[in-house]
Every structure is written in C-alpha cells, then in structure tokens.
Design an enzyme around this catalytic site. Structure first.
Site, PDB file in Angstrom:
ATOM      1  N   ALA B  72      -1.637   3.666   4.769  1.00 56.96           N
ATOM      2  CA  ALA B  72      -2.903   2.996   5.199  1.00 56.96           C
ATOM      3  C   ALA B  72      -2.728   1.670   5.581  1.00 56.96           C
ATOM      4  O   ALA B  72      -3.202   0.997   6.398  1.00 56.96           O
ATOM      5  CB  ALA B  72      -3.937   2.919   4.340  1.00 56.96           C
ATOM      6  N   THR B  73      -1.750   0.886   4.970  1.00 63.29           N
ATOM      7  CA  THR B  73      -1.482  -0.588   5.088  1.00 63.29           C
ATOM      8  C   THR B  73      -1.049  -0.678   6.409  1.00 63.29           C
ATOM      9  O   THR B  73      -1.602  -1.661   7.422  1.00 63.29           O
ATOM     10  CB  THR B  73      -0.235  -1.091   4.361  1.00 63.29           C
ATOM     11  OG1 THR B  73      -0.637  -0.799   2.960  1.00 63.29           O
ATOM     12  CG2 THR B  73       0.137  -2.395   4.810  1.00 63.29           C
ATOM     13  N   ASN B 148     -10.691  -0.790  -5.328  1.00 64.46           N
ATOM     14  CA  ASN B 148      -9.538  -0.003  -6.150  1.00 64.46           C
ATOM     15  C   ASN B 148      -9.675  -0.776  -7.542  1.00 64.46           C
ATOM     16  O   ASN B 148      -8.646  -0.123  -8.205  1.00 64.46           O
ATOM     17  CB  ASN B 148      -8.423  -0.036  -5.410  1.00 64.46           C
ATOM     18  CG  ASN B 148      -7.791  -1.146  -5.363  1.00 64.46           C
ATOM     19  OD1 ASN B 148      -8.385  -2.644  -5.066  1.00 64.46           O
ATOM     20  ND2 ASN B 148      -6.512  -1.472  -5.472  1.00 64.46           N
ATOM     21  N   GLN B 176      -9.787   4.318  -0.872  1.00 66.23           N
ATOM     22  CA  GLN B 176      -9.976   4.920  -2.232  1.00 66.23           C
ATOM     23  C   GLN B 176     -11.272   6.058  -1.917  1.00 66.23           C
ATOM     24  O   GLN B 176     -11.605   6.411  -3.040  1.00 66.23           O
ATOM     25  CB  GLN B 176     -10.703   3.821  -2.938  1.00 66.23           C
ATOM     26  CG  GLN B 176      -9.642   2.789  -3.576  1.00 66.23           C
ATOM     27  CD  GLN B 176      -8.454   3.192  -4.222  1.00 66.23           C
ATOM     28  OE1 GLN B 176      -8.515   4.367  -4.997  1.00 66.23           O
ATOM     29  NE2 GLN B 176      -7.284   2.805  -4.233  1.00 66.23           N
ATOM     30  N   HIS B 198      -1.883  10.219   0.947  1.00 69.64           N
ATOM     31  CA  HIS B 198      -1.401  10.499  -0.543  1.00 69.64           C
ATOM     32  C   HIS B 198      -2.212  10.228  -1.573  1.00 69.64           C
ATOM     33  O   HIS B 198      -1.985  10.484  -2.663  1.00 69.64           O
ATOM     34  CB  HIS B 198       0.018   9.729  -0.601  1.00 69.64           C
ATOM     35  CG  HIS B 198      -0.220   8.178  -0.916  1.00 69.64           C
ATOM     36  ND1 HIS B 198      -0.264   7.866  -1.959  1.00 69.64           N
ATOM     37  CD2 HIS B 198      -0.581   7.287   0.086  1.00 69.64           C
ATOM     38  CE1 HIS B 198      -0.541   6.431  -1.876  1.00 69.64           C
ATOM     39  NE2 HIS B 198      -0.667   6.323  -0.599  1.00 69.64           N
ATOM     40  N   THR B 247      10.012   9.208  16.381  1.00 67.40           N
ATOM     41  CA  THR B 247      10.045  10.419  15.539  1.00 67.40           C
ATOM     42  C   THR B 247       8.658  10.498  14.647  1.00 67.40           C
ATOM     43  O   THR B 247       8.744   9.688  13.687  1.00 67.40           O
ATOM     44  CB  THR B 247      11.330  11.035  15.085  1.00 67.40           C
ATOM     45  OG1 THR B 247      11.962  10.888  16.179  1.00 67.40           O
ATOM     46  CG2 THR B 247      11.083  12.262  14.349  1.00 67.40           C
ATOM     47  N   CYS B 335      -2.833  -5.209  -6.522  1.00 67.75           N
ATOM     48  CA  CYS B 335      -2.534  -5.591  -5.157  1.00 67.75           C
ATOM     49  C   CYS B 335      -3.928  -6.046  -4.577  1.00 67.75           C
ATOM     50  O   CYS B 335      -4.327  -6.067  -3.241  1.00 67.75           O
ATOM     51  CB  CYS B 335      -1.997  -4.533  -4.019  1.00 67.75           C
ATOM     52  SG  CYS B 335      -0.230  -3.904  -4.466  1.00 67.75           S
TER      53      CYS B 335
END
Lengths: 381, 381
Positions: B72-73, B148, B176, B198, B247, B335
């Site tokens: 996501a970053t 978060n 989130q 993920h 790729t 973070c």
C-alpha cells in the site's frame, strides 16, 4: 512442454522455492521489523538470511547495502532517478532493456545527457568508443551485463576498471546474468548492481534487488513506514530501510533465498557450463539451416539465441512452436527496441530461445527438429 | 500462539492462498503479457481474475483501473507524487500512517500546502473543521479510512459527498479497512483508493494496489518494460500497464486472488460482525481494569485496541505477552507518530491488539487474563 523462455523467467524453480514461500505464508504471519513477537523476529531473520546469501553470490561485503525491490525495473529506476541530476552525463548502450532505456530517456528530457554505445564493425560491443566517450561531467556508466536479445556479454570487468580510474560510478543491470555467469562487484568495480530475483536466481516473480556501494546515497522514490525511526517525518537515511518503505514481500524474499541457495550450492560456473553446452548445441543445429538467420555474437554469449526464419513472421513461428510443438519461446521485441535496431531486426523482432539449467539435450534436439519441420511445411505450402 | 497483530498483517491466511501461490510458482513459469505461450497466457488470465475480484469487492466498474503494487505504501506514494503539483492544497488528517504522512511531508517541502484535521473535543474526527478547510486551490482530500492506532473510522461517505460537491478529488487509504468493513468507491465517491493485499484481503505480503477513477492521470514513478508498446521510448499511457512496469508478482497476485475470493465468499459484513464482537469483548474486559488506559473512540471502531498499563513500559508489556503468554501483539508507534500525538501517547506509544476473523472468544479471554496477571505481578513486585 519444452520451456525455452528462461530469459523472461526461469522455470521450473527448485522445489525448495515454493516450500520456502509456503512456510513464510503459513508459519510466519508477521510484518518483519514492525513487531517484537516471535514470528516477526523469525521473518526478519529469514529476510536477512537472503541478504547474506546474495552478498555471498555477488561478493558484497555488507549485506545491508542490498535493498529488496519488487523487480529489477524498480531497482534500476531507483538507482537512475535517485542518483542523476540535470547536467550529468551518462554513458550507456544501445543494447539496454526498456527498464534502463525508458528512465534514461525520461531523464534525458530533463537535462541529463546520454551517450549510447553500440556494436563495432566486428559485431562486438564497441569498447574503444566507450573509452573515448568519457567527459568531465560523466557521472555514471550504466550498462547491461548481457543482452536479452542478442546474448552479447559486455566486458564488464574492463569497463569497471576504466570507470574506477576515472572516478566515474559504474552501474550494471544484471537482469540476464545474475546466477547465470559470475558477478563479482569487487573484482568488476561495480558500484551499483540491479538484479531480478526470478530469472537466474530461481526466486519467485515479485522479487529483485539493488546493491549500492558504501558512500553512494540515493534519493528514495517512495517514503513511508520503515519500522525504524517512526517518530520522524523524514525518511530515515539508514540502509536498507531508506529504500524499503512499506511491508516487504516476506514470502517472495524467503523464496528468493531458497533460489540463491540453489545457485550457490550448484555453483554458477557449473550452471554456466551446462547452459553454454545447451546453447552451443542449439546454435550449431540452427546455423546448419540456410533458411535460419541467427543473430548475436559469433563466440561467447549468454544462453539466449535470437533467430528468424527467412520469409516467416516471427509471431507465427512462435505460435506454431507453442501450439503444435509445445515449445515455449518468446517472439517480438523483448522490451528492448534499440537492441533490435542495433541488430537490424526492428520492428520485426526475433524468435528467442533461452535455455536454462533444467533443459535437456533432448529439448534442444526437438526444438531444432521443430524448426526444420516448420521450414519444410513452409516450402510445401 | 494467540495472534492479535492482524492490523500489521492478517494471520493465518486461508489455505487457498498458499495453494494459489504454489500453483503459480510450480505450474506457471511465465512472464504474463510478455510472451504468447500457454503458461504466459494462463498467468495473464490469473492476474486479470484478481483484478476482477477486487473490482467486485470495491464496486469498481472497470477492473483495468486497478494497478498492482508491492504494498500500500507504494500505491499511496504513486498517487500522491504522481498527482500533486507545487501550489496545490491538500486536506489530510493527523491520524495518517507514515506511508501518507511522509510523502505529504516531502511534498510540503516542495510547495504543496497541507491542512491536517484531527479530533474534536468529543474525541471524534472533526468533520466540521474539514468542511471549513476547503480552499480554491484544494486539489485533493487524502484520508485514512480508519486509524491503525486508535481504531477510529472516518465518515468517508460524508466526506466523499463533500468532495464531490466541490469537485475536489478524494483519495482514501484503505490499509486498515479493505476486507474489514465495506468499501464502495461509487457510493463513497472515492476517486483514488490504495489498499494492501496482506491485511484484510488475506493475500500474501508483497501485494497491494491502487484504483484510480477514469479521467485521472498519474505520472508514473518508474518506467520500463510493460510488455505492451515496447517500441516507444516513452512509457505507454494505457492502464494498468502505465503504472505496472517490470515483471509483476504473479505468485503474490494469485495468492491475493485467493484471499479476495475468501473475503467475497465469507462476506465483508459477516467478517466485520465477528471481528466487532471479538473487539467489544476485548474492550469490555480491558475497560473493567482500572489500571488499563484504553484509547480510541467510545463507540464504533475498527478491530484495533490500543492500551497502556499505568506505570508499565509498553515494550515491556509486549515482551511479556510474547514470551510468557505466547500472545503476539504490537507495541510502539505503529508507524503513525502523529496519531499518537493526537491521542496523547507520543512518544511512549501503545500496546495494540488487533483481532481477526480467525481469533476465538478463548483468545480474547486469555488475553484479558494475561493483562490481569501482568498487573497483579507488577503490584506484587
């Protein structure tokens, strides 16, 4: 299926690769470096282990100078966009993949000057011209280690020495060579090395990396969560965190570790010897056919063989090889249009065969037979 | 192991995720979109299938407006750096993760103006202040869907309507919330949506994506091989190729497809109901302990519970939970330093529990018991 597209991605992978990925997904639900719990620590250790294996393979002293990326393209962009400034001069080649050619073109529109070196009259990389191309503002020499179209291997060690003596940074795209032929950053004087994880290193797609020598600072392309130094609004400058924002691809990096381990255990020299034998066998069979044009250097080359059949469309040949003979190759420009201009195959492209460690002599025999059959049926038609 | 760190990454994953990845690694040695052979076509189809599943989940009309990213970053950086220009004004919040806060800080050093909205006196997101913050040069409202750290859920649908009526683009960080609570880009008027693969989507690490509405053009961060339009030196402008150089992470995207399929089959509402029940149970147990400070909104929240034990170091509490009770949580700043300043927990941080679909009532009971034991032993010491 006879798989001859290893220059795109190696296949099959050693079984340990999928096993390592499955282990990471099933047993390590953890964001490494972000938490102190056991699974997070184990994930962090596995990622570090892959760094150590890569450092061993490329003779890199400090594994923390390797940043993981999602592919070689990102690694190459990160280095070029993070290093070069308007007014800088870069020496590159006409054999580059679009992953180098496009960011350099982008930079050339913004004040970076380029000199592109091609082949000399003997059809070899023009080292003399390169040597004459250094200018006072030459900041970087950026070259592919080997062409994904023609199979040319560039004299990287000689070029590294030239760069070192002129105090110019040397960047190498090892997309086609990492795990395929020896890459030694110390011996070759390589300051920046970009590599994919899923080709000669036998890792999964979604992996790659960038090595930068001590003393080189890159401006990161993205900033964000690093797990370290969370309290600062500015991106931390410590490697590799600086260049690895966001959750890393833990399963992919575990798989890459298994792939690199396979390469180290098998030995790059041994892999190279086998792939070279397969390539020479293929070259001999194809060169014996007058209807086939074989491109590339006369002697030493990567396991990459580009051809055309006189009077046949490349895409049609590829289609027949796939559908009738169950042979996977690749046709077209292979994302490297200038390499085709250099070889005289633009815009028609080539049919490219790229054998790998897991191919057999029989695969090569069948491929040569298939080409012979296609030629025969073309004549009969 | 009791795993309560789902806000970092969900665990365990449905078994279909590792299976899909293994299938991709073992059976599909192919670079999708780069070759015409059967394995390459099948890889391409599997990647498109994941796009379609994501489009269904987020109510996106055209799956090709979704670009895959490694996390996501990267998606957030791609959108912010690719869209904003000096002189633009952006409305954002103090609850953002560093993956938004850091690129916005970087842009603020280069002529982009920021307004940050925090909480009102009632401890809720200050929607009134946001409404008053629009300026003639407001180009973007960029907000997290949910914190978060505190679990606050922002009133995204209302904010989307505000943006639409002012013709300001609306960007949402669903790190989130994707797969955790409903996200509908049409109903919520979301123009740009960034999401990780993920977390609530149960895919593997190394996956994520960015949706951009028709009519929005982003300058790509990297250029290179796209498999399409190889003959041009300029990056092709067609989506998603433009934003997906190099790729792709085929095994990861296959795994993500399996994860999204699990979410669609289970139902986001059902997942939310279960996670909410676990969260409320945890909140009730912790709020009953006078030694525990529970942060975050009084009522509706994400399955994220940040606490501190009075007089105890957060990192020590996390260490004991891990080593003595085998409970995986996360301690520190997560973070998101500004979110902690907003909550008054900077720089000490919090102990964060984030339950997930696979947790049980027993996990929650044991966690509350563990906290009780830690408090008791602290007092005894």
């Amino acid at each position: 299926m006879i798989y001859l597209d290893n220059a795109a991605t190696s296949w099959p992978k050693p079984p340990s690769v999928a096993e390592a990925m499955t282990k990471a997904v099933k047993e390590l639900g953890a964001n490494p470096g972000r938490a102190g719990h056991q699974m997070a620590l184990e994930a962090g250790r596995g990622i570090y282990r892959t760094r150590v294996l890569l450092a061993k393979l490329f003779n890199i002293k400090n594994p923390l100078r390797i940043a993981f990326t999602q592919n070689a393209t990102y690694a190459l962009n990160l280095a070029l966009l993070g290093l070069l400034q308007p007014g800088d001069h870069v020496i590159t080649s006409t054999l580059e993949h679009n992953s180098v050619a496009r960011p350099l073109y982008y930079l050339s529109q913004r004040g970076v000057k380029l000199t592109k070196i091609g082949l000399n009259e003997a059809g070899e990389f023009d080292l003399d011209l390169l040597e004459k191309s250094f200018q006072p503002n030459t900041r970087l020499v950026c070259l592919t280690h080997g062409s994904n179209v023609s199979g040319h291997i560039l004299p990287i060690e000689k070029i590294g020495a030239l760069c070192r003596s002129r105090q110019v940074k040397f960047m190498v795209d090892a997309a086609q060579t990492a795990g395929v032929i020896p890459v030694d950053v110390e011996k070759m004087n390589i300051d920046i090395l970009a590599f994919p994880g899923h080709k000669g290193l036998y890792g999964p797609q979604g992996t790659g990396g960038l090595y930068i020598a001590e003393g080189i600072e890159l401006k990161p392309l993205v900033t964000g969560g690093t797990g370290s130094h969370s309290e600062y609004m500015e991106q931390p400058q410590v490697m590799p965190d600086q260049l690895e924002s966001g959750t890393p691809n833990t399963p992919g990096i575990f798989g890459l570790g298994a792939g690199v381990e396979f390469v180290l255990k098998t030995g790059v020299e041994q892999i190279h010897a086998r792939e070279q034998a397969l390539t020479e066998k293929l070259l001999a069979g194809l060169r014996a056919l007058p209807e086939v044009i074989v491109y590339g250097p006369a002697e030493e080359r990567l396991p990459v063989v580009s051809i055309n059949i006189k009077g046949a469309e490349t895409s049609e040949v590829g289609f027949i090889l796939d559908k009738v003979f169950n042979i996977a190759c690749r046709t077209g420009l292979h994302c490297a249009p200038e390499a085709h201009k250099t070889l005289g195959t633009f815009p028609i492209g080539t049919v490219r065969f790229s054998p790998g460690w897991f191919n057999t002599d029989e695969d090569i025999d069948k491929t040569i037979e298939a080409i012979k059959t296609i030629i025969k049926e073309m004549k009969g038609a």
